[in-house]
Motif scaffolding. Sequence first.
Motif, mmCIF file in Angstrom:
data_model
loop_
_atom_site.group_PDB
_atom_site.id
_atom_site.type_symbol
_atom_site.label_atom_id
_atom_site.label_comp_id
_atom_site.label_asym_id
_atom_site.label_seq_id
_atom_site.Cartn_x
_atom_site.Cartn_y
_atom_site.Cartn_z
ATOM 1 N N VAL A 84 42.217 38.122 -15.114
ATOM 2 C CA VAL A 84 41.772 37.135 -16.128
ATOM 3 C C VAL A 84 41.026 36.039 -15.549
ATOM 4 C CG1 VAL A 84 42.862 35.159 -17.634
ATOM 5 C CG2 VAL A 84 43.901 37.523 -17.707
ATOM 6 N N LEU A 85 41.346 35.588 -14.552
ATOM 7 C CA LEU A 85 40.615 34.478 -13.917
ATOM 8 C C LEU A 85 39.173 34.891 -13.514
ATOM 9 C CD1 LEU A 85 43.351 32.737 -11.819
ATOM 10 C CD2 LEU A 85 42.498 31.950 -13.845
ATOM 11 N N THR A 86 39.292 36.130 -12.723
ATOM 12 C CA THR A 86 37.800 36.529 -12.402
ATOM 13 C C THR A 86 36.869 36.861 -13.566
ATOM 14 O OG1 THR A 86 38.895 37.912 -10.658
ATOM 15 C CG2 THR A 86 36.809 38.619 -11.085
ATOM 16 N N SER A 87 37.451 37.431 -14.824
ATOM 17 C CA SER A 87 36.789 37.583 -15.949
ATOM 18 C C SER A 87 36.063 36.493 -16.576
ATOM 19 C CB SER A 87 37.611 38.239 -16.800
ATOM 20 O OG SER A 87 36.704 38.495 -18.075
ATOM 21 N N GLU A 88 36.614 35.368 -16.553
ATOM 22 C CA GLU A 88 36.346 33.837 -17.067
ATOM 23 C C GLU A 88 35.181 33.601 -15.874
ATOM 24 O OE1 GLU A 88 36.700 32.354 -19.429
ATOM 25 O OE2 GLU A 88 37.969 33.513 -20.638
ATOM 26 N N LEU A 89 35.452 33.343 -14.565
ATOM 27 C CA LEU A 89 34.422 32.907 -13.556
ATOM 28 C C LEU A 89 33.352 33.815 -13.746
ATOM 29 C CD1 LEU A 89 36.975 32.027 -10.821
ATOM 30 C CD2 LEU A 89 36.089 30.597 -12.775
ATOM 31 N N VAL A 90 33.395 34.896 -13.637
ATOM 32 C CA VAL A 90 32.253 35.833 -13.609
ATOM 33 C C VAL A 90 31.382 35.635 -15.090
ATOM 34 C CG1 VAL A 90 31.328 38.179 -13.479
ATOM 35 C CG2 VAL A 90 33.275 37.604 -11.860
ATOM 36 N N THR A 91 32.194 35.493 -16.054
ATOM 37 C CA THR A 91 31.475 35.259 -17.137
ATOM 38 C C THR A 91 30.580 34.031 -17.248
ATOM 39 O OG1 THR A 91 33.001 36.588 -18.708
ATOM 40 C CG2 THR A 91 31.814 35.006 -19.753
ATOM 41 N N ASN A 92 31.236 32.842 -16.503
ATOM 42 C CA ASN A 92 30.403 31.596 -16.478
ATOM 43 C C ASN A 92 28.961 32.066 -15.567
ATOM 44 O OD1 ASN A 92 32.246 30.379 -17.863
ATOM 45 N ND2 ASN A 92 33.395 29.540 -15.827
ATOM 46 N N ALA A 93 29.456 32.772 -14.472
ATOM 47 C CA ALA A 93 28.080 33.010 -13.848
ATOM 48 C C ALA A 93 27.004 33.822 -14.436
ATOM 49 C CB ALA A 93 28.604 33.856 -12.400
ATOM 50 N N VAL A 94 27.316 35.016 -15.076
ATOM 51 C CA VAL A 94 26.372 36.068 -15.247
ATOM 52 C C VAL A 94 25.827 35.623 -16.717
ATOM 53 C CG1 VAL A 94 27.222 37.843 -13.818
ATOM 54 C CG2 VAL A 94 27.912 37.917 -16.058
ATOM 55 N N VAL A 95 26.820 35.151 -17.439
ATOM 56 C CA VAL A 95 26.421 35.019 -18.997
ATOM 57 C C VAL A 95 26.042 33.301 -19.114
ATOM 58 C CG1 VAL A 95 27.366 35.002 -21.640
ATOM 59 C CG2 VAL A 95 28.065 36.554 -19.730
ATOM 60 N N ALA A 97 25.598 30.938 -16.929
ATOM 61 C CA ALA A 97 24.769 30.348 -15.879
ATOM 62 C C ALA A 97 23.467 31.446 -15.759
ATOM 63 C CB ALA A 97 25.588 30.077 -14.414
ATOM 64 N N GLY A 98 23.729 32.455 -16.083
ATOM 65 C CA GLY A 98 22.430 33.459 -16.111
ATOM 66 C C GLY A 98 22.171 33.895 -14.464
ATOM 67 N N THR A 99 22.886 33.851 -13.579
ATOM 68 C CA THR A 99 22.574 34.409 -12.421
ATOM 69 C C THR A 99 23.821 35.359 -11.897
ATOM 70 O OG1 THR A 99 24.411 32.951 -10.898
ATOM 71 C CG2 THR A 99 22.396 31.743 -11.809
ATOM 72 N N ARG A 119 24.673 31.155 -8.320
ATOM 73 C CA ARG A 119 23.461 30.413 -7.840
ATOM 74 C C ARG A 119 23.159 29.508 -8.821
ATOM 75 N NH1 ARG A 119 24.200 35.243 -6.034
ATOM 76 N NH2 ARG A 119 23.391 36.029 -3.831
ATOM 77 N N TYR A 120 23.953 28.538 -9.174
ATOM 78 C CA TYR A 120 23.657 27.534 -10.084
ATOM 79 C C TYR A 120 24.452 26.429 -9.511
ATOM 80 C CZ TYR A 120 22.411 25.486 -14.678
ATOM 81 O OH TYR A 120 22.034 24.532 -15.528
ATOM 82 N N PRO A 121 24.356 25.928 -8.530
ATOM 83 C CA PRO A 121 25.074 24.929 -7.633
ATOM 84 C C PRO A 121 25.205 23.551 -8.353
ATOM 85 C CG PRO A 121 22.940 25.061 -6.322
ATOM 86 C CD PRO A 121 23.053 26.286 -7.689
ATOM 87 N N GLU A 122 24.180 23.139 -9.413
ATOM 88 C CA GLU A 122 24.369 21.980 -9.884
ATOM 89 C C GLU A 122 25.056 21.628 -10.813
ATOM 90 O OE1 GLU A 122 20.632 24.049 -11.513
ATOM 91 O OE2 GLU A 122 21.786 23.967 -9.660
ATOM 92 N N ARG A 123 25.807 22.702 -11.362
ATOM 93 C CA ARG A 123 26.877 22.362 -12.499
ATOM 94 C C ARG A 123 28.011 21.789 -11.908
ATOM 95 N NH1 ARG A 123 28.200 27.896 -15.606
ATOM 96 N NH2 ARG A 123 28.576 26.379 -17.107
ATOM 97 N N THR A 162 22.417 26.293 -2.383
ATOM 98 C CA THR A 162 21.879 27.597 -3.093
ATOM 99 C C THR A 162 23.072 28.144 -3.982
ATOM 100 O OG1 THR A 162 22.352 28.821 -1.123
ATOM 101 C CG2 THR A 162 20.034 28.025 -1.373
ATOM 102 N N HIS A 163 24.347 27.942 -3.543
ATOM 103 C CA HIS A 163 25.289 28.518 -4.148
ATOM 104 C C HIS A 163 26.530 27.805 -4.668
ATOM 105 C CE1 HIS A 163 23.870 31.722 -1.729
ATOM 106 N NE2 HIS A 163 24.506 32.750 -2.606
ATOM 107 N N LYS A 164 27.128 28.238 -5.766
ATOM 108 C CA LYS A 164 28.478 27.400 -5.991
ATOM 109 C C LYS A 164 29.555 28.433 -6.128
ATOM 110 C CE LYS A 164 30.207 26.950 -10.154
ATOM 111 N NZ LYS A 164 30.413 26.896 -11.469
ATOM 112 N N THR A 165 30.643 28.006 -5.285
ATOM 113 C CA THR A 165 31.822 29.269 -5.040
ATOM 114 C C THR A 165 32.914 28.329 -5.674
ATOM 115 O OG1 THR A 165 31.028 30.079 -3.008
ATOM 116 C CG2 THR A 165 33.101 30.416 -3.662
ATOM 117 N N VAL A 166 33.753 29.143 -6.705
ATOM 118 C CA VAL A 166 35.095 28.795 -7.220
ATOM 119 C C VAL A 166 36.144 29.712 -6.575
ATOM 120 C CG1 VAL A 166 36.367 28.490 -9.331
ATOM 121 C CG2 VAL A 166 33.958 28.051 -9.270
#
Length: 917
Positions: A84-95, A97-99, A119-123, A162-166
């Motif tokens: 569940v957590l991975t699904s939400e975080l990857v959705t934030n990235a690929v859907v 943030a578009g990265t 690769r959307y570190p300014e969020r 260049t990166h943001k990591t959760v």
Amino acid sequence: MTTGLIPGGQPPDPRPTGSLPQQRREPVGPAAQHVENRSRSSVITARAAASFEPVGRSVASARSFVRDTLQGWGFADIVDDAVVLTSELVTNAVVHAGTSADVLCLRSDDGVRIEVADRYPEREIPLQGTAVNMGSPDREGGRGLQLCAALAGRWGVEYIPTHKTVWFQLDLPARAVGTRAAGPALPLDLLPLADGRVRVAVIQIDRTGHITAWNEDAEELFGYPADQVTGKPLTDLAAWPHTPGTSTGIAEALRLSRWEGSYGIRAVTGRVTPVYASHLRVRDTGGEPSTVCLLVRDHERAVLQTPLRGPASDSSTGAEGQSTDPFEVFIGSPAPDDLDGLLQRTVERARDMLDGDSAFLLLATDDETELEVRASTGLPSARQRFARVPVEAGPGRYGSARMPAVHDDLTAVPGAVPLLNGTGMRSVVTVPLKVEGRLTGSLGVAAEAPARYSNEEALRLQFAADRIALAVESARLGELERLRRGSLSFLVEASDLLAGTLDRDQTLALMAQMTVPTLATWCAVYTIADQASEPYLSYVLHEDEELIDGIKSLLSKVPPPDPVPTPGARVWTAPGEVAHQAALRTSMRSLGLSGSPTRQVTPGIGPTLSTASAVGGETVVLPLVARNRVIGMLTLGKPTDEHFRQEILELAEDLSRRAALALDNARLYSERTAISQSLQRSLLPPELPEIDGVEVEVIYRAAGEGNEVGGDFYDVFPIRDGAYGFAIGDVCGTGPNAAAVTGLARHALRLLAREGLSGPTVLERLNSAILDEGARSRFLTLLYGEMRPQEDGSAELKVVCAGHPLPLRLRQDGSVEPAAEPQPLLGVIEDLELYEQTVTLDPGDVLLCVTDGVTERREGARMLGDDGLADVLTTCTGLTAGAVAARIMRAVERFASDAPSDDMAILAMRVPGLQKD
């Protein structure tokens, strides 16, 4: 997706060489205690990594990657939370943030750490100094970090340029270290019950899941000799539980290093024998893995069950070392660690304590209006499991489950205890289970003889119920939490599957396949086309495919359920009643007791005894409501005398809401596609005219899925005696505006040409008409010509090419040349000066006209182009017009592996060669 797995060792630092110092943002305030800085002090024993492209399907791939990784590590307890957590975080990235997203799984001794980098570190992350508003549960985003705070033991966010990591850490459930076999001494009457001879079946399973060893005790327990089952897959015999979120599948369990739990083995008699099993994964000297399975009868589970409760402490131990904890005195030590085991142990001890013939335990629903049967002994438990009875069954204290009750003779008060109807029990004592004054359940003991129990037995049973009520409630809440997490993961995957298709039939199939067998044994989907239509049976599925036709035939004879928009599941008794009557008639006919003359059997598949048994249990109907309209019903059913759990019905209700929206979206898409295709067909000529002395062939291919109206068109039509007009064009864009210009152009060409106007005049007036459309106008490339067959076998053509790909002329000697010169396109400037060119097609010549979808066909950086088209045309000497068009289309399709991205139209005209005498 790219992945990597490295057992053991420390993972490399993900920061790129020479990067700036990282920045870290973490929640502040009360929530700060849940977030810890990244720690590398734990020893990393395994590492798995994967990268996912910024496309929607990557979310499902990431979930599968994390699920497979953690199950491979044997961490089934935390798989659902991690997914569940991975699904939400990857959705934030690929859907959102578009990265692309990088997922890293780290295994350590104390838990699992998962990192998701984009690769959307300014969020920014939300500050948690104040309460966080989770918002609507249907929101598309914004829940990732809130879920981390709710489910993870630790989590954090790291920033570099260049990166943001959760990242989040999930700790493994606490397990006692060292010896856990010691326990307190117990009185003999409190020791676990077992048969005179305990039989332990030993079964060995190879890496493919097939049985390789089967001992004598296994033969005694299940009736199969070793030579009959050796080589067969264990799944042929195992009856595995299907409740979502509460168990691992048998294939996964056999791959784990250790596994322990309950399931069933289908004996040679066909009946399922409940067993308690302990699995151990081993390897031989050659490195070949296998799984050793130890099985005992479920009521003898104490033989194999690993005790999770430690030895009694000094404070709870008497002088002789015996436990004085009332709970352990009643339940025994070690206590079962799962809710079903605890409830089953409770009813067995209650029955033995009062020397009864049967016992049962019911748990209250959240609103305390109903009780659900969860465990029984001495009763047909399979028939009664999950059946529901009202808390207030009648007037007075004996009619309420909230108070202790003693019934001396149930035959004097029929229906006083509905659960015991038809069981032969005469006397019963029931007591409530309460926690902090709230009703949580009911415990009862019954006997076949009347007047067996008095108030003294009721007090003893109430004392025991008070001792175990808190433990039962705690285990129930734990089960509900696991169900909730499993349900959340189930709904996430279901939503992904439903959102992945706009095909109505596929959506119906997905709805059924997601419910069977996870939620129900069988299901049927009714659809309603419009408010004036009756519900129509659209899809039926049963876990046994051989019963599908029988159920479909049975339901076709039953009036469909009423399309009531009220949310929630409602019981539908009609299928069970009709099935019961059909089974009764079948049995009477087979015995010759029907009392009526023999009638001819109606052809087709009728309801048989097996079909009647399949639908004889509880059947519920859930409305499919989308956009404030009932568009169908989802029907779920159980076999004879089985019932649904309340949690399963709630999960089915959530699924029905998502499925209804997906089904309605598929309906709207189908309607739009049908309208678009009908409009597209209206913009093309219904048929081509027969022209003496000239062969004409057209091939038209629309790009895409057929839901957009393209801008390409063609036409061939008679103008006057002996003269024919032909046209091929391409309107800029797609959709309604392009369709309007396409229709205007095709019909205007016919009208103007039949007025006797020349080709340039026809196109100039069409240009003015397009410009008069104003904002709806579109520019148009058009090749228009007039053709007149000649007496000598040739054909004279007058051609105007307004911005369109030039027509190509193929001569009999194989040479190819343009048949016209380029001129300005239409719909751009007002004053056009166009001219026509005369071309004579000699016998055997071919004139090829195409749209730009043909010449602009691409494969990477390559394009077919005019020269490539001419090269293909040179190979068509001597072919008919139809063969020329087919060869051109085949060459265009083979030029690139991808599907065409633009509409294509090919018009080929050929003057046949002269026949020799």
